[in-house]
Design a protein around this motif. Structure first.
Motif, PDB file in Angstrom:
ATOM      1  N   VAL A 170       0.871  -1.172   0.000  1.00 58.46           N
ATOM      2  CA  VAL A 170       0.000   0.000   0.000  1.00 58.46           C
ATOM      3  C   VAL A 170       0.911   1.226   0.000  1.00 58.46           C
ATOM      4  CG1 VAL A 170      -1.908   1.185   1.113  1.00 58.46           C
ATOM      5  CG2 VAL A 170      -1.638  -1.285   1.402  1.00 58.46           C
ATOM      6  N   ALA A 171       0.897   1.990  -1.066  1.00 57.51           N
ATOM      7  CA  ALA A 171       1.770   3.151  -1.199  1.00 57.51           C
ATOM      8  C   ALA A 171       1.051   4.406  -0.716  1.00 57.51           C
ATOM      9  CB  ALA A 171       2.207   3.320  -2.651  1.00 57.51           C
ATOM     10  N   VAL A 172       1.767   5.225   0.037  1.00 55.08           N
ATOM     11  CA  VAL A 172       1.194   6.481   0.536  1.00 55.08           C
ATOM     12  C   VAL A 172       2.111   7.638   0.142  1.00 55.08           C
ATOM     13  CG1 VAL A 172       0.294   7.731   2.518  1.00 55.08           C
ATOM     14  CG2 VAL A 172       0.299   5.224   2.529  1.00 55.08           C
ATOM     15  N   PRO A 173       1.688   8.482  -0.795  1.00 58.86           N
ATOM     16  CA  PRO A 173       2.481   9.660  -1.125  1.00 58.86           C
ATOM     17  C   PRO A 173       2.332  10.720  -0.038  1.00 58.86           C
ATOM     18  CG  PRO A 173       0.436   9.672  -2.375  1.00 58.86           C
ATOM     19  CD  PRO A 173       0.453   8.385  -1.593  1.00 58.86           C
ATOM     20  N   THR A 174       3.404  11.410   0.277  1.00 60.24           N
ATOM     21  CA  THR A 174       3.316  12.496   1.241  1.00 60.24           C
ATOM     22  C   THR A 174       3.522  13.833   0.535  1.00 60.24           C
ATOM     23  OG1 THR A 174       5.669  12.656   1.851  1.00 60.24           O
ATOM     24  CG2 THR A 174       4.343  10.964   2.954  1.00 60.24           C
ATOM     25  N   SER A 175       3.142  14.893   1.215  1.00 59.06           N
ATOM     26  CA  SER A 175       3.262  16.239   0.658  1.00 59.06           C
ATOM     27  C   SER A 175       4.651  16.823   0.864  1.00 59.06           C
ATOM     28  CB  SER A 175       2.202  17.149   1.280  1.00 59.06           C
ATOM     29  OG  SER A 175       2.229  17.087   2.697  1.00 59.06           O
ATOM     30  N   VAL A 176       5.628  15.969   1.178  1.00 59.42           N
ATOM     31  CA  VAL A 176       7.008  16.400   1.406  1.00 59.42           C
ATOM     32  C   VAL A 176       7.726  16.572   0.067  1.00 59.42           C
ATOM     33  CG1 VAL A 176       9.240  15.688   2.330  1.00 59.42           C
ATOM     34  CG2 VAL A 176       7.150  15.311   3.665  1.00 59.42           C
ATOM     35  N   GLY A 177       8.378  17.707  -0.121  1.00 59.98           N
ATOM     36  CA  GLY A 177       9.162  17.909  -1.342  1.00 59.98           C
ATOM     37  C   GLY A 177       9.293  19.383  -1.684  1.00 59.98           C
ATOM     38  N   TYR A 178      10.116  19.674  -2.675  1.00 62.15           N
ATOM     39  CA  TYR A 178      10.293  21.043  -3.142  1.00 62.15           C
ATOM     40  C   TYR A 178       9.142  21.439  -4.063  1.00 62.15           C
ATOM     41  CZ  TYR A 178      14.962  20.766  -1.125  1.00 62.15           C
ATOM     42  OH  TYR A 178      16.014  20.637  -0.255  1.00 62.15           O
ATOM     43  N   GLY A 179       9.213  22.626  -4.644  1.00 57.04           N
ATOM     44  CA  GLY A 179       8.091  23.208  -5.374  1.00 57.04           C
ATOM     45  C   GLY A 179       7.481  22.326  -6.430  1.00 57.04           C
ATOM     46  N   ALA A 180       8.297  21.649  -7.222  1.00 59.50           N
ATOM     47  CA  ALA A 180       7.764  20.825  -8.312  1.00 59.50           C
ATOM     48  C   ALA A 180       7.127  19.536  -7.817  1.00 59.50           C
ATOM     49  CB  ALA A 180       8.870  20.503  -9.322  1.00 59.50           C
ATOM     50  N   SER A 181       7.161  19.301  -6.513  1.00 60.43           N
ATOM     51  CA  SER A 181       6.427  18.140  -5.986  1.00 60.43           C
ATOM     52  C   SER A 181       4.930  18.445  -5.904  1.00 60.43           C
ATOM     53  CB  SER A 181       6.946  17.758  -4.596  1.00 60.43           C
ATOM     54  OG  SER A 181       6.573  18.736  -3.634  1.00 60.43           O
ATOM     55  N   PHE A 182       4.575  19.730  -5.990  1.00 55.15           N
ATOM     56  CA  PHE A 182       3.176  20.147  -6.004  1.00 55.15           C
ATOM     57  C   PHE A 182       2.379  19.555  -4.839  1.00 55.15           C
ATOM     58  CE2 PHE A 182       4.501  20.440 -10.496  1.00 55.15           C
ATOM     59  CZ  PHE A 182       4.310  21.801 -10.679  1.00 55.15           C
TER      60      PHE A 182
END
Length: 224
Positions: A170-182
């Motif tokens: 089960v994959a969970v994307p997080t909102s962690v990242g620089y600008g282009a991670s949106f």
């Protein structure tokens, strides 16, 4: 007998555990601290075999839970509160997180899986920038009944894990990242486009959804 409790501001679904095997949970975001406390208290009075759980709690809500419900366990990393004893652990869920910045979502997933009746192991900081780290825990991944893989940035870790083991992921994307991670959209799209089979994807930062799903898999597997 009514299948819900009307608190005026909310109708608690007291029949959900009988229908699905999992009781209702308080989603704290958008609720006042007092509403969270009241909902937790009423949920804990229900005979579901599970503790009452509240997720996505603000600092103020967690503080009021501590003051008014001293028996509750409050997890500041997961931003959750649990009132009542954990159930017997059935099966094993392994929560794998790419980086320390993903830990809040991973902690929510791990706590939710425990509350929903699974045994939980955690593997932290094994992102794809150092592939030797995930390779070193391959045996631990293979031993689990279900894997929750949490990652931000480009969201590559679930594909790597899916290529190393046949355990459901089960994959969970997080909102962690620089600008282009949106805000996690890049990780979400990367996971949805994974070429590794056996990978399903939850919404951005949705550790709760992943924890429930993985716990159900672990419980069912243990009954065989």
């Amino acid at each position: 007998m009514s299948d819900y409790v009307d608190l005026g501001f909310a109708r608690l679904d007291t029949d959900r555990a009988a229908r699905t095997g999992d009781p209702e949970v308080v989603f704290g975001q958008g609720k006042t601290p007092q509403q969270v406390v009241d909902l937790l208290r009423v949920l804990a009075e229900q005979d579901t075999g599970r503790p009452a759980l509240a997720t996505r709690l603000s600092d103020e809500a967690r503080q009021l839970v501590r003051e008014q419900l001293p028996d509750a366990v409050v997890d500041d990393t997961a931003r959750c509160a649990v009132l009542g004893a954990l159930p017997e652990a059935l099966g094993t869920v392994c929560v794998v997180s790419a980086g320390t910045s993903d830990q809040a979502v991973a902690a929510e997933a791990a706590l939710v899986a425990r509350v929903h009746g699974a045994g939980v192991e955690e593997v932290r900081d094994v992102g794809v920038a150092g592939l030797h780290r995930i390779l070193s825990v391959r045996d631990q991944l293979d031993a689990a009944d279900c894997l929750i893989v949490v990652a931000g940035m480009e969201g590559a870790l679930p594909s790597v894990v899916g290529g190393l083991t046949g355990v459901p992921v089960v994959a969970v994307p997080t909102s962690v990242g620089y600008g282009a991670s949106f805000g996690g959209l890049s990780a979400l799209l990367g996971m949805l486009n994974s070429c590794a089979p056996g990978v399903v994807v939850c919404n951005i930062d949705n550790g709760y959804g992943a924890g429930v799903f993985a716990a159900r898999v672990a419980r069912r597997t243990s009954q065989r």
